[in-house]
Scaffold this motif. Structure first.
Motif, short mmCIF file in Angstrom:
data_model
loop_
_atom_site.label_atom_id
_atom_site.label_comp_id
_atom_site.label_asym_id
_atom_site.label_seq_id
_atom_site.Cartn_x
_atom_site.Cartn_y
_atom_site.Cartn_z
N CYS A 143 51.30 48.69 45.87
CA CYS A 143 51.27 47.83 47.05
C CYS A 143 52.68 47.64 47.59
O CYS A 143 53.64 47.52 46.82
N PHE A 146 54.39 42.74 48.84
CA PHE A 146 55.25 41.72 48.23
C PHE A 146 54.89 40.30 48.63
O PHE A 146 55.74 39.54 49.09
N CYS A 147 53.62 39.94 48.47
CA CYS A 147 53.27 38.52 48.61
C CYS A 147 54.07 37.79 47.54
O CYS A 147 54.25 38.31 46.43
N TYR A 149 53.79 35.53 45.42
CA TYR A 149 53.25 35.10 44.11
C TYR A 149 52.77 36.28 43.26
O TYR A 149 52.33 36.08 42.13
N PRO A 153 53.17 44.69 43.18
CA PRO A 153 54.17 45.68 43.62
C PRO A 153 55.19 46.01 42.53
O PRO A 153 55.75 47.11 42.50
N GLN A 187 44.66 48.48 46.14
CA GLN A 187 45.14 47.11 46.33
C GLN A 187 44.99 46.71 47.78
O GLN A 187 44.71 45.57 48.09
N HIS A 223 43.73 43.70 53.25
CA HIS A 223 44.69 42.66 53.67
C HIS A 223 44.36 42.29 55.12
O HIS A 223 44.26 43.18 55.97
N ARG A 262 52.53 36.12 53.55
CA ARG A 262 51.28 36.83 53.83
C ARG A 262 51.29 37.55 55.19
O ARG A 262 50.40 38.34 55.48
S1 SF4 Z 1 48.32 39.94 46.79
FE1 SF4 Z 1 47.52 41.96 47.33
S2 SF4 Z 1 48.61 42.48 49.22
FE2 SF4 Z 1 49.78 40.84 48.25
S3 SF4 Z 1 51.33 41.89 47.00
FE3 SF4 Z 1 49.56 41.47 45.67
S4 SF4 Z 1 48.32 43.34 45.76
FE4 SF4 Z 1 49.76 43.40 47.49
#
Ligand code: SF4
Length: 425
Positions: A143, A146-147, A149, A153, A187, A223, A262
């Protein structure tokens, strides 16, 4: 070393699919799967690092393996395999640290000379699928989002996608074997891009849905920022694409979404949902949400609750925030008390039960198509419909119809399920 193995899978669909590839790899070298791990020469854990509770399981499991079966070699793969702190903590108990991309090289750690898979990417290794009717097909891995939390990634690296031809060929080969459900996973499926051709996810989904056979196709996960009108059109126009859309909202408050990195606003999220519902009436919308993100105050949580009411979700995976090492949010102050996180989780669950119950009324007194997944001890069967609803079939004398599509007349609904009688095979 005994040529037997036992795999423990923790976490998501991607990990389950990885386990199937590991099993095929080992079987190709003459290893046999055993249900009793005390009889295994090789014990493999496909780990998950998404939540602390999933990570903690490993701290209990690995020391246990060494006590129960000291001769077995232990392998840690999956999301925790590259984490330095985990490596330090489990150093004594893990023999092989295997980032999943390195699966083709596992033979080296096992002292096996033949290089059966050395020239392949790990996703090119065939899976040993346990189900006889449903298969997860990974379209890529990693992925780029880089959300703040999320560990994915760091754990799985940047996005890499498989060529569309390889994915379609894999789907076709399962359909030839009689499979009824294809689940395309990554992902973020919407970021799919064929490495050489101009094929994006809507075109890939259309190609798979266009294959011959009596089957349906699902996909996960998406997403919200990447959901295109083209994709919504493909879902609306293709009977074989299940009318179920899973995409994570994570919060119903713009400031919290910003802190989560996000890259969409609540207004944009609502607009996507409206477009989907307008073009695909009756579609089930499911989501993931985090409660108690650092700094989430009562008003911000109330915004999430309002969104939950307004969207009327069919299902949601509600998790309490827990800081994950390496991530940006791990540096934020985890200031929502545990008891308050629990309370927020329960409040959302109440809303979810109500909205899901309301949505399920739609199916009452209707005949719906169900893919049977199994049979209970009392003879009754269960499965799912295309919206992903769990359906129980009362009839006890219909035999084992696992892996068959049937028609069920729905006579009763609850918050998370439907119940009815068989009216057609
Ligand atoms: S929550 Fe999903 S979109 Fe966000 S970094 Fe994690 S895998 Fe990627």
């Amino acid at each position: 070393m005994k040529k037997t193995f036992h795999i423990i899978t923790i976490g998501c669909q991607m990990n389950k699919s990885d386990s199937e590839r590991i099993a095929f790899y080992l079987e190709s070298y003459g290893f046999k799967s055993v249900a009793d791990r005390s009889k295994a020469g090789l014990i493999i854990v496909v780990t998950c690092g998404i939540r602390q509770s999933a990570e903690d399981r490993n701290y209990g499991l690995f020391p246990k393996f060494k006590k129960e079966n000291p001769k077995a070699k232990t392998v840690l793969t999956g999301c925790l395999s590259k984490r330095k702190d985990v490596q330090k903590r489990l150093k004594k108990y893990v023999d092989i640290w295997l980032p999943i991309d390195d699966l083709p090289e596992l033979h080296k750690h096992l002292g096996l000379r033949s290089k059966k898979f050395a020239h392949r990417q790990y996703l090119e290794i065939e899976p040993d699928v346990k189900s006889l009717f449903s298969v997860f097909i990974p379209i890529g891995n990693g992925c780029n989002n880089f959300c703040s939390y999320c560990v994915v990634p760091y754990a799985r690296g940047r996005e890499k996608y498989r060529p569309a031809k390889e994915i379609v060929d894999e789907a076709r080969s399962f359909l030839k074997k009689g499979y009824k459900e294809i689940v395309l996973i990554a992902q973020n499926v919407n970021s799919y891009q064929d490495p050489k051709k101009n094929i994006r996810f809507p075109q890939l989904l259309k190609k798979v849905a266009g294959l011959k056979g009596n089957f349906w196709v699902r996909f996960s996960s998406s997403h919200p920022k990447d959901i295109s009108d083209d994709l919504i059109d493909v879902i609306a126009e293709n009977d074989k694409v299940c009318k179920h859309f899973h995409f994570a909202v994570q919060s119903g408050d713009n400031e919290v979404l910003r802190m989560m990195n996000r890259k969409y606003s609540v207004e944009q999220y609502r607009a996507v949902v409206n477009r989907i519902k307008k073009k695909v009436p009756g579609i089930a919308i499911t989501t993931d949400v985090i409660v108690g993100f650092p700094g989430e105050n009562k008003k911000q949580f109330a915004n999430t609750k309002k969104l939950f009411n307004d969207i009327s979700y069919d299902m949601a995976y509600i998790s309490q925030f827990s800081p994950r090492p390496q991530t940006v949010a791990a540096r934020f102050k985890d200031d929502v008390p545990k008891v308050e996180k629990k309370r927020r989780e329960e409040e959302l669950m109440k809303v979810l039960r109500r909205t899901s119950m309301k949505n399920n009324q739609f199916f009452l007194n209707k005949n719906i198509k169900v893919l049977i997944e199994g049979r209970k001890k009392d003879g009754s069967s269960f499965g799912k419909n295309e919206q992903g609803k769990v359906v129980k079939i009362r009839d006890k004398k219909i035999g084992d119809l696992s892996g068959k599509f049937v028609l069920v007349h729905i006579e009763e609904v609850s918050d998370f399920g439907l119940k009815g009688s068989l009216v057609g095979k």
